[in-house]
Design an enzyme around this catalytic site. Structure first.
Site, PDB file in Angstrom:
ATOM      1  N   GLY A 123      -5.415  -6.164  10.618  1.00  0.00           N
ATOM      2  CA  GLY A 123      -3.954  -6.133  10.751  1.00  0.00           C
ATOM      3  C   GLY A 123      -3.525  -5.495  12.061  1.00  0.00           C
ATOM      4  N   SER A 152       1.016   7.436   5.780  1.00  0.00           N
ATOM      5  CA  SER A 152      -0.196   7.712   6.569  1.00  0.00           C
ATOM      6  C   SER A 152      -1.363   8.145   5.690  1.00  0.00           C
ATOM      7  CB  SER A 152       0.099   8.810   7.599  1.00  0.00           C
ATOM      8  OG  SER A 152       0.995   8.328   8.574  1.00  0.00           O
ATOM      9  N   GLU A 179       1.603  -0.389   9.985  1.00  0.00           N
ATOM     10  CA  GLU A 179       0.142  -0.624   9.985  1.00  0.00           C
ATOM     11  C   GLU A 179      -0.618   0.530  10.656  1.00  0.00           C
ATOM     12  OE1 GLU A 179      -1.398  -4.514  10.127  1.00  0.00           O
ATOM     13  OE2 GLU A 179       0.402  -5.376   9.236  1.00  0.00           O
ATOM     14  N   GLY A 204      20.386  -2.645  33.628  1.00  0.00           N
ATOM     15  CA  GLY A 204      21.537  -1.745  33.725  1.00  0.00           C
ATOM     16  C   GLY A 204      22.405  -1.840  32.480  1.00  0.00           C
ATOM     17  N   GLY A 205      23.707  -1.711  32.659  1.00  0.00           N
ATOM     18  CA  GLY A 205      24.644  -1.712  31.522  1.00  0.00           C
ATOM     19  C   GLY A 205      24.556  -2.988  30.691  1.00  0.00           C
ATOM     20  N   LEU A 232       0.844  -1.198   0.000  1.00  0.00           N
ATOM     21  CA  LEU A 232       0.000   0.000   0.000  1.00  0.00           C
ATOM     22  C   LEU A 232       0.889   1.262   0.000  1.00  0.00           C
ATOM     23  CD1 LEU A 232      -2.943   1.169   0.402  1.00  0.00           C
ATOM     24  CD2 LEU A 232      -2.518   1.034   2.864  1.00  0.00           C
TER      25      LEU A 232
HETATM   26  N1  CAA Z   1     -13.289   0.245   7.102  1.00  0.00           N
HETATM   27  C1  CAA Z   1     -14.000   0.413   5.973  1.00  0.00           C
HETATM   28  N2  CAA Z   1     -14.023   1.579   5.293  1.00  0.00           N
HETATM   29  C2  CAA Z   1     -13.306   2.598   5.791  1.00  0.00           C
HETATM   30  C3  CAA Z   1     -12.546   2.503   6.972  1.00  0.00           C
HETATM   31  C4  CAA Z   1     -12.563   1.265   7.641  1.00  0.00           C
HETATM   32  N3  CAA Z   1     -11.849   1.076   8.752  1.00  0.00           N
HETATM   33  N4  CAA Z   1     -11.928   3.665   7.213  1.00  0.00           N
HETATM   34  C5  CAA Z   1     -12.304   4.503   6.230  1.00  0.00           C
HETATM   35  N5  CAA Z   1     -13.131   3.860   5.371  1.00  0.00           N
HETATM   36  C6  CAA Z   1     -13.808   4.390   4.180  1.00  0.00           C
HETATM   37  C7  CAA Z   1     -14.653   5.591   4.537  1.00  0.00           C
HETATM   38  O1  CAA Z   1     -15.938   5.191   4.968  1.00  0.00           O
HETATM   39  C8  CAA Z   1     -14.699   6.312   3.219  1.00  0.00           C
HETATM   40  O2  CAA Z   1     -15.589   5.608   2.361  1.00  0.00           O
HETATM   41  P1  CAA Z   1     -16.609   6.376   1.379  1.00  0.00           P
HETATM   42  O3  CAA Z   1     -15.730   7.206   0.482  1.00  0.00           O
HETATM   43  O4  CAA Z   1     -17.298   5.260   0.691  1.00  0.00           O
HETATM   44  O5  CAA Z   1     -17.449   7.207   2.262  1.00  0.00           O
HETATM   45  C9  CAA Z   1     -13.306   6.092   2.653  1.00  0.00           C
HETATM   46  O6  CAA Z   1     -12.827   4.886   3.279  1.00  0.00           O
HETATM   47  C10 CAA Z   1     -12.356   7.231   2.953  1.00  0.00           C
HETATM   48  O7  CAA Z   1     -12.247   7.353   4.335  1.00  0.00           O
HETATM   49  P2  CAA Z   1     -11.592   8.590   5.055  1.00  0.00           P
HETATM   50  O8  CAA Z   1     -12.186   9.849   4.505  1.00  0.00           O
HETATM   51  O9  CAA Z   1     -11.664   8.363   6.527  1.00  0.00           O
HETATM   52  O10 CAA Z   1     -10.080   8.503   4.539  1.00  0.00           O
HETATM   53  P3  CAA Z   1      -8.818   9.395   4.887  1.00  0.00           P
HETATM   54  O11 CAA Z   1      -8.107   9.712   3.647  1.00  0.00           O
HETATM   55  O12 CAA Z   1      -9.199  10.500   5.819  1.00  0.00           O
HETATM   56  O13 CAA Z   1      -7.830   8.338   5.639  1.00  0.00           O
HETATM   57  C11 CAA Z   1      -6.863   7.152   7.456  1.00  0.00           C
HETATM   58  C12 CAA Z   1      -8.133   7.671   6.761  1.00  0.00           C
HETATM   59  C13 CAA Z   1      -7.395   6.483   8.698  1.00  0.00           C
HETATM   60  C14 CAA Z   1      -5.901   8.250   7.822  1.00  0.00           C
HETATM   61  C15 CAA Z   1      -6.156   6.114   6.532  1.00  0.00           C
HETATM   62  O14 CAA Z   1      -5.554   6.741   5.429  1.00  0.00           O
HETATM   63  C16 CAA Z   1      -5.120   5.287   7.263  1.00  0.00           C
HETATM   64  O15 CAA Z   1      -5.451   4.330   7.967  1.00  0.00           O
HETATM   65  N6  CAA Z   1      -3.821   5.619   7.069  1.00  0.00           N
HETATM   66  C17 CAA Z   1      -2.737   4.781   7.566  1.00  0.00           C
HETATM   67  C18 CAA Z   1      -2.326   3.786   6.518  1.00  0.00           C
HETATM   68  C19 CAA Z   1      -1.636   2.597   7.106  1.00  0.00           C
HETATM   69  O16 CAA Z   1      -2.015   2.080   8.157  1.00  0.00           O
HETATM   70  N7  CAA Z   1      -0.638   2.100   6.409  1.00  0.00           N
HETATM   71  C20 CAA Z   1       0.018   0.918   6.832  1.00  0.00           C
HETATM   72  C21 CAA Z   1       0.794   0.351   5.686  1.00  0.00           C
HETATM   73  S1  CAA Z   1       0.696  -1.384   5.602  1.00  0.00           S
HETATM   74  C22 CAA Z   1       1.844  -2.014   6.653  1.00  0.00           C
HETATM   75  O17 CAA Z   1       2.449  -1.347   7.434  1.00  0.00           O
HETATM   76  C23 CAA Z   1       1.921  -3.490   6.571  1.00  0.00           C
HETATM   77  C24 CAA Z   1       3.248  -4.061   6.808  1.00  0.00           C
HETATM   78  O18 CAA Z   1       3.937  -4.416   5.876  1.00  0.00           O
HETATM   79  C25 CAA Z   1       3.684  -4.338   8.188  1.00  0.00           C
END
Ligand code: CAA
Length: 380
Positions: free
Chosen positions: A242, A133, A363, A339-340, A126
């Site tokens: 996750g 973020s 995540e 400690g150390g 992703l």
């Molecule tokens: N479940 C289902 N749908 C969801 C949801 C959820 N938990 N959260 C949001 N949505 C939907 C909303 O309902 C909305 O849908 P509609 O357009 O149909 O209304 C759409 O998604 C957009 O939602 P937001 O407006 O809330 O989106 P946003 O742009 O404000 O972002 C955020 C929200 C929470 C910040 C999100 O971008 C986020 O979680 N960011 C972090 C990303 C992340 O965790 N990355 C990890 C990378 S993977 C990784 O690390 C794996 C690894 O290898 C270890």
């Protein structure tokens, strides 16, 4: 009615994970950290035990268990080797995603490979160099042609991306913003997919983390998961689950740190008495024990809601936020108790301290968890 008493089946999964982790992961965890050796053989064995798809139905090669068993299993694995555990957690997350949104043909074709050892593990692509973020701003594109889908773009921080036989990739198929994203299933070795050199990381050194580049990478027409334009929602659903996995991983690291701290504190003497008798040390241990129990309860609550198919976005974010930050505090105190000696590689706590650090980052950072929780709490 909520019960935190595991069922016989959940206990069996936990026991299976614990036995495997003690026998196969713990003895090599320090060496893996030193040499950055990827746990290929261990992942194959974990697949045989069903632990690469704990909550994946048996029909698709999983253990057919549930999210609570998953929490118990992941925390047992992480207690012994957090590096191996992240590959397991990401595979479970990706396989559940295909089960949930894939067509029957996709489920049958990909999921048994992902969880059964043939693909070794799965990856979740992703994040990009310019967006982590703010996932909705990703720039990789998927263009429809007469031959299928053509992917172009770059992914960053992809856990197991150089070993995974199946990679879930998010790309833009439509307009700017979250509604223009779709999800694709990509097999390793697809022409046009190249893999960058593994990052040299502070912790989780036995887990590989790479960049991926897609240059006119042609995917079959049926490579899309679910409907076009639903990729962002699918990613969020996967990350909700996750985050329960990362909370469980943090819990396992924290428990290991507490175990190490207690046994050291009982051995080490100052002024004629074991430091475990000292109030300063007991308070650190009391704080750790309390935070571990709180993290476990938060994580089990999120898992129970998931098992009952109720909304659990906020609860998973709370579990991940609390467990990951607690694990860092607990590792800090456990190292302080040593400690150390704790500052040297001769003691396990030094590795745990480094391994814990990323749990507040991947995540979804702690800041993103607070954003998710804040929106939900204020919205109420
Ligand atoms: N479940 C289902 N749908 C969801 C949801 C959820 N938990 N959260 C949001 N949505 C939907 C909303 O309902 C909305 O849908 P509609 O357009 O149909 O209304 C759409 O998604 C957009 O939602 P937001 O407006 O809330 O989106 P946003 O742009 O404000 O972002 C955020 C929200 C929470 C910040 C999100 O971008 C986020 O979680 N960011 C972090 C990303 C992340 O965790 N990355 C990890 C990378 S993977 C990784 O690390 C794996 C690894 O290898 C270890």
């Amino acid at each position: 009615m909520v019960s935190f008493q595991p069922t016989e089946e959940q206990e069996l999964v936990q026991q299976t994970a614990r036995n495997f982790a003690l026998r196969e992961l713990l003895p090599r965890a320090a060496e893996r950290d030193k040499t950055e050796a990827f746990p290929l053989e261990e992942l194959k064995k974990l697949a045989e035990l069903g632990l690469m798809g704990v909550a994946v139905p048996e029909a698709y090669g999983g253990a057919g268990s549930d999210p609570v068993a998953y929490v118990l299993a992941i925390s047992e694995l992480a207690r012994c080797c957090a590096s191996t555990t992240v590959a397991v957690a990401v595979t479970n997350m990706a396989a559940e995603l295909v089960c949930r949104f894939g067509s029957e043909a996709q489920r049958q074709h990909y999921v048994p490979k992902m969880v059964g050892g043939e693909a070794i593990c799965a990856a979740f692509a992703l994040s990009e160099p310019q967006c982590g973020s703010d996932a909705a701003s990703l720039a990789t594109t998927a263009t429809k042609t007469a031959d299928g889908w053509v992917l172009n773009g770059a992914k960053q921080w992809i856990t197991s991306g150089d070993h995974a036989g199946v990679i879930i990739v998010w790309a833009r198929t439509g307009e700017i913003g979250s509604s223009g994203l779709s999800t694709f299933i990509v097999e390793a070795g697809t022409p046009g997919l190249s893999i960058g050199k593994p990052e040299e990381k502070m912790g989780l050194r036995g887990s590989s983390t790479v960049a991926l580049t897609f240059e006119d990478c042609l995917l079959p027409e049926d490579a899309m998961l679910g409907d076009p334009g639903r990729g962002f929602q699918q990613a969020m659903v996967a990350l909700d689950g996750g985050r329960i996995g990362i909370a469980s991983q943090a819990l396992g690291i924290a428990r290991a740190a507490l175990d190490e701290a207690i046994s050291y504190a009982k051995e080490r003497k100052t002024f004629g008495r074991p430091i475990a008798d000292r109030q300063a040390i007991q308070w650190m241990i009391a704080n750790a024990g309390t935070q571990i129990d709180a993290a476990l309860l938060l994580t089990l609550r999120a898992a129970l809601l998931k098992a009952q198919q109720q909304p659990f976005t906020r609860e998973a974010a709370m579990a991940k936020l609390f467990a990951s930050e607690a694990a860092n505090r607990i590792c800090y105190d456990a190292l302080q108790i040593h400690g150390g000696y704790g500052y040297t590689k001769d003691f396990v706590v030094e590795r745990l301290y480094r391994d814990a650090r990323v749990t507040t980052i991947y995540e979804g950072t702690s800041e993103i968890q607070r954003l998710v929780i804040g929106r939900s709490v204020v919205g109420q």
